[in-house]
Design a protein around this motif. Structure first.
Motif, PDB file in Angstrom:
ATOM      1  N   TYR A 126     -12.134 -19.474 -44.166  1.00  0.00           N
ATOM      2  CA  TYR A 126     -12.367 -18.037 -43.967  1.00  0.00           C
ATOM      3  C   TYR A 126     -11.399 -17.485 -42.921  1.00  0.00           C
ATOM      4  O   TYR A 126     -11.065 -18.146 -41.942  1.00  0.00           O
ATOM      5  CB  TYR A 126     -13.807 -17.788 -43.525  1.00  0.00           C
ATOM      6  CG  TYR A 126     -14.240 -16.346 -43.677  1.00  0.00           C
ATOM      7  CD1 TYR A 126     -14.683 -15.857 -44.893  1.00  0.00           C
ATOM      8  CD2 TYR A 126     -14.189 -15.477 -42.594  1.00  0.00           C
ATOM      9  CE1 TYR A 126     -15.079 -14.540 -45.026  1.00  0.00           C
ATOM     10  CE2 TYR A 126     -14.580 -14.160 -42.721  1.00  0.00           C
ATOM     11  CZ  TYR A 126     -15.020 -13.695 -43.941  1.00  0.00           C
ATOM     12  OH  TYR A 126     -15.404 -12.383 -44.076  1.00  0.00           O
TER      13      TYR A 126
ATOM     14  N   SER B 108     -12.155 -10.516 -36.618  1.00  0.00           N
ATOM     15  CA  SER B 108     -13.504 -10.628 -36.070  1.00  0.00           C
ATOM     16  C   SER B 108     -13.487 -10.464 -34.562  1.00  0.00           C
ATOM     17  O   SER B 108     -12.494 -10.748 -33.892  1.00  0.00           O
ATOM     18  CB  SER B 108     -14.110 -11.979 -36.448  1.00  0.00           C
ATOM     19  OG  SER B 108     -15.368 -12.158 -35.825  1.00  0.00           O
TER      20      SER B 108
ATOM     21  N   GLN C 269     -19.418 -14.564 -44.141  1.00  0.00           N
ATOM     22  CA  GLN C 269     -19.200 -13.175 -43.751  1.00  0.00           C
ATOM     23  C   GLN C 269     -20.455 -12.586 -43.100  1.00  0.00           C
ATOM     24  O   GLN C 269     -20.361 -11.835 -42.125  1.00  0.00           O
ATOM     25  CB  GLN C 269     -18.804 -12.353 -44.981  1.00  0.00           C
ATOM     26  CG  GLN C 269     -18.365 -10.941 -44.669  1.00  0.00           C
ATOM     27  CD  GLN C 269     -17.842 -10.228 -45.904  1.00  0.00           C
ATOM     28  OE1 GLN C 269     -17.878 -10.767 -47.005  1.00  0.00           O
ATOM     29  NE2 GLN C 269     -17.358  -9.018 -45.724  1.00  0.00           N
TER      30      GLN C 269
END
Length: 428
Positions: free
Chosen positions: A173, A178, A273
């Motif tokens: 990922y 983030s 997610q």
């Protein structure tokens, strides 16, 4: 003259010792082979490099063309437009949109003679697209968080012992955008022995400090995936739990479902997610912050608490000054001066507040630590900062003297003391 050599034959007394030596040698060989088997093999999955680019995944396209290559290019063009629309970008021509795209990620594709069906991801260059999207500003990120993805399946908890789809989902990922700074181990080599599910149940701060220092992290995140198959190859139900910290504290949970085995990777990507959203929301709410007990050298008091302590110290100093000024006019003669001589010695050692981390395996030990600390000579106040029954609690101790003097006083009362920077760690 030739000498005839005979084979060695141990006596009856030497035979048990010889058998024992051979058994010990065989045991060492087996142990070495077992250790090599535990750390060898294809265990680790190296995480992808994090980028700050804007990533939009899960774009479904179904296009046609004059041939397979033309259909594929049309699908990629359509994916770019759909991803840009999903971000809420302004209307721009395809030629300008092409300059903003850094890469196309093929998640799944089926190519026919004149048809292209795929699920794609589009990565936009943040420096070029940020000004058009209004998101070019810098965002604050968390402290480095060691991430330990745990897979529970069939009653077995695995982390890095074997390659599994949950570890792969976290390794692949893209977390560049983030607010959480994830430290993702690969699980290769000795990491599969060090980082296991049993580690999440440990409460020893010394053990956690050794691990976090090795990976350059400040705290730990434990995303848990509990997968249950209705039947082999059939629908998969996943229950996901977000935990964090050395005390394995609960944060949030959710459930997802995949229709079959082939849909499992996509479900796990959605779960990663969701975890990122949960941890980011906890960071914004102030719940996700490094545990101050993890490192005695880095214990810090919050600004609000420090302001209260400073105000209390100023108030105490003002009271002492007022008392001294009130006593000064009444003093006269030699007797008064001799009575006043001990007063500077009593006020020479200024009171200071230190953080004390104490091991509290149960409630009785916590109560005992409070009473013993309050009874220590020179201690004027003991306040509780955080309580961790079964772990290590943090107390705020006001002591009339220096940290080394407090450590000596506690050692004299039977405590094992470790000195840190403006903090102590004590245990029985």
């Amino acid at each position: 003259m030739s000498i005839l050599s005979l084979p060695y034959r141990p006596s009856a007394k030497q035979l048990p010792a010889l058998i024992g030596a051979i058994a010990a040698a065989l045991l060492c060989v087996v142990a070495a082979a077992s250790l090599m088997a535990q750390v060898s093999g294809n265990r680790g999955i190296a995480p992808v490099a994090s980028s700050t680019d804007i990533d939009v995944g899960g774009i479904e396209v179904n296009t046609t063309g004059d041939n397979a290559e033309d259909a594929r290019m049309n699908g990629w063009k359509e994916a770019q437009r759909l991803a840009w629309a999903e971000l809420g970008g302004p209307d721009i021509p395809d030629s300008q949109l092409d300059t903003l795209v850094a890469a196309i990620v093929v998640e799944e594709e089926n190519i026919g003679p004149r048809r292209y069906i795929a699920r794609l991801g589009v990565i936009f260059d943040r420096q070029r697209a940020g000004s058009l999207l209004g998101s070019s500003g810098q965002r604050a990120r968390s402290a480095p968080m060691l991430t330990l993805p745990t897979l529970v399946s069939g009653g077995t908890q695995t982390m890095f012992e074997v390659r599994n789809p949950w570890q792969r989902a976290w390794a692949q990922y893209q977390f560049g955008s983030s607010t959480i700074d994830y430290v993702r181990p690969s699980g290769a080599g000795g990491e599969s022995l060090l980082l296991t599910y049993g580690q999440t149940g440990r409460r020893s701060r010394a053990w956690w400090n050794n691990i976090l220092d090795q990976f350059g992290a400040a705290d730990v995140l434990v995303p848990i995936a509990n997968l249950r198959w209705e039947y082999p190859g059939g629908p998969v139900e996943g229950r996901f739990t977000a935990r964090y910290g050395p005390d394995n504290r609960y944060l949030d949970e959710f459930t997802l479902r995949a229709n079959n085995e082939a849909a499992l990777p996509a479900m796990l990507d959605r779960a990663v997610q969701r975890f990122d959203s949960i941890y980011s929301a906890a960071l914004s709410a102030g719940r996700l912050r490094p545990d101050p007990t993890l490192s005695l050298d880095n214990i810090e008091i919050s600004p609000a608490l420090r302001a209260l302590l400073d105000e209390a110290r100023r108030s105490e100093q003002a009271d002492r000054a007022a008392a001294a000024s009130a006593d000064q006019p009444g003093e006269s003669g030699g007797a008064s001066s001799t009575e006043a001589e001990p007063q500077p010695e009593a006020t020479a050692a200024a009171a200071a507040t230190f953080a004390v981390q104490v091991a509290t395996p149960d409630a009785a030990s916590f109560d005992n630590a409070l009473s013993l600390l309050r009874g220590t000579p020179g201690v004027s106040a003991v306040a509780v900062t955080s309580t961790a029954i079964g772990g290590a609690s943090v107390l705020r101790v006001t002591y009339a003297g220096e940290l080394s003097a407090l450590a000596g006083a506690l050692r004299s009362r039977g405590w094992a003391v470790n000195e840190g920077s403006n903090a102590l760690g004590i245990s029985r």
